[in-house]
Design an enzyme around this catalytic site. Structure first.
Site, PDB file in Angstrom:
ATOM      1  N   SER A  28       0.886  -1.036   0.119  1.00 56.11           N
ATOM      2  CA  SER A  28       0.014   0.035   0.076  1.00 56.11           C
ATOM      3  C   SER A  28       0.794   1.098  -0.197  1.00 56.11           C
ATOM      4  CB  SER A  28      -0.944  -0.066   1.310  1.00 56.11           C
ATOM      5  OG  SER A  28      -1.420   1.160   1.736  1.00 56.11           O
ATOM      6  N   TYR A  83      -1.875  -0.478  10.492  1.00 55.53           N
ATOM      7  CA  TYR A  83      -1.852  -0.952   9.092  1.00 55.53           C
ATOM      8  C   TYR A  83      -0.655  -0.682   8.316  1.00 55.53           C
ATOM      9  CZ  TYR A  83      -3.790  -1.037   4.125  1.00 55.53           C
ATOM     10  OH  TYR A  83      -3.806  -1.388   2.888  1.00 55.53           O
TER      11      TYR A  83
END
Ligand code: NAP
Length: 236
Positions: free
Chosen positions: A142, A155
């Site tokens: 990501s 995350y």
């Protein structure tokens, strides 16, 4: 990789979002694909949407954070398709919280799915790929694997970890002709994204990530791409 026809790919989280787009694109190319996910209804729904490819698609309920599930899934896929050419570590979860409010449960959940999952799946496929001296592992990281943002610490930690895992795998596996690439997208229009500050039609589309993967798989043997960062127009 030469022609993609009949090559075998494993896609974690292939039942929705980016994973479903990747699975669809691979099937359209003539590949065989084994998908997994925790929710059997989700993967059954994907199977029925893709029923025209049923002879080249298999789905298995499996939690990537559980080593026994992963090993069973990889064994079943190898039995059905005979070999493994590509692993896409796509399955992931995203929970947001300020650092001071991150609980042990939250932190463990993020790391177990987003980092331990790709570790287990890589460990399960590496012996098969080494045997054929060929393979490709693609990790869906990501933009949060490149930067931390407010609320994304757990995350981001999992995705930064995935970048490090990708680098180590690339160095260890190069001698076996196994390539490793990390893909780092910004907002992609999938069920994961519920509160993005941009309309869905202006986000990256799951099919864009699928196209990036086909591009990687079509490169010649000596071309190595370590990472692909996909941002939205206007994001800089
Ligand atoms: P999604 O539609 O929610 O897909 C995630 C998939 O992962 C689901 O099919 C889910 O199925 C599966 N999954 C989650 N936990 C799992 C587990 N423990 N074991 C097996 N499967 C599991 O979201 P997405 O956006 O397509 O996400 C795909 C990947 O892209 C993730 O790694 C995510 O971090 C990454 N990503 C997404 C964006 C974005 O903006 N959407 C941006 C950058 C990176 P089950 O729930 O059935 O298990």
């Amino acid at each position: 990789m030469n022609s993609l026809k009949d090559k075998v790919a494993l896609v974690t989280g292939g039942g929705s979002g980016i994973g479903l787009a990747i699975t669809t694109a691979m099937l359209e190319e003539g590949m065989c694909v084994a998908i997994c996910g925790r929710d059997s209804h989700k993967i059954e729904k994907a199977e029925s949407e893709l029923k025209q490819y049923s002879s080249r698609l298999m789905s298995t309920p499996a939690d990537v954070a559980k080593k026994t599930d992963v090993d069973k899934w990889v064994k079943a896929a190898t039995k059905q398709f005979g070999r493994i050419d590509v692993l896409v570590n796509n399955a992931g979860v995203a929970r947001w919280s300020d650092v001071e409010n991150i609980t042990d449960e939250h932190f463990d959940y993020q790391l177990n799915v987003n980092l331990r999952g790709p570790l287990y799946c890589s460990q399960a496929v590496i012996p098969h790929m080494k045997k054929h001296c060929s393979g490709y592992i693609i990790n869906i990281s990501s933009i949060c694997g490149k930067f931390g943002f407010a609320g994304t610490a757990a995350y981001s930690a999992s995705k930064f970890g995935l970048m490090a895992l990708s680098d180590s795998l690339r160095e260890e596996l190069e001698q076996y002709n196994i390539k490793v690439t990390a893909i780092c997208p910004g907002y992609v229009s999938t069920p994961m994204v519920t509160d993005a500050p941009v309309p869905r039609e202006q986000m990256i589309q799951p099919e864009d990530i699928a196209r990036a993967i086909l591009f990687l798989l079509n490169l010649s043997e000596y071309a190595v791409i370590k990472e692909i960062v996909v941002t939205r127009k206007g994001e800089g």
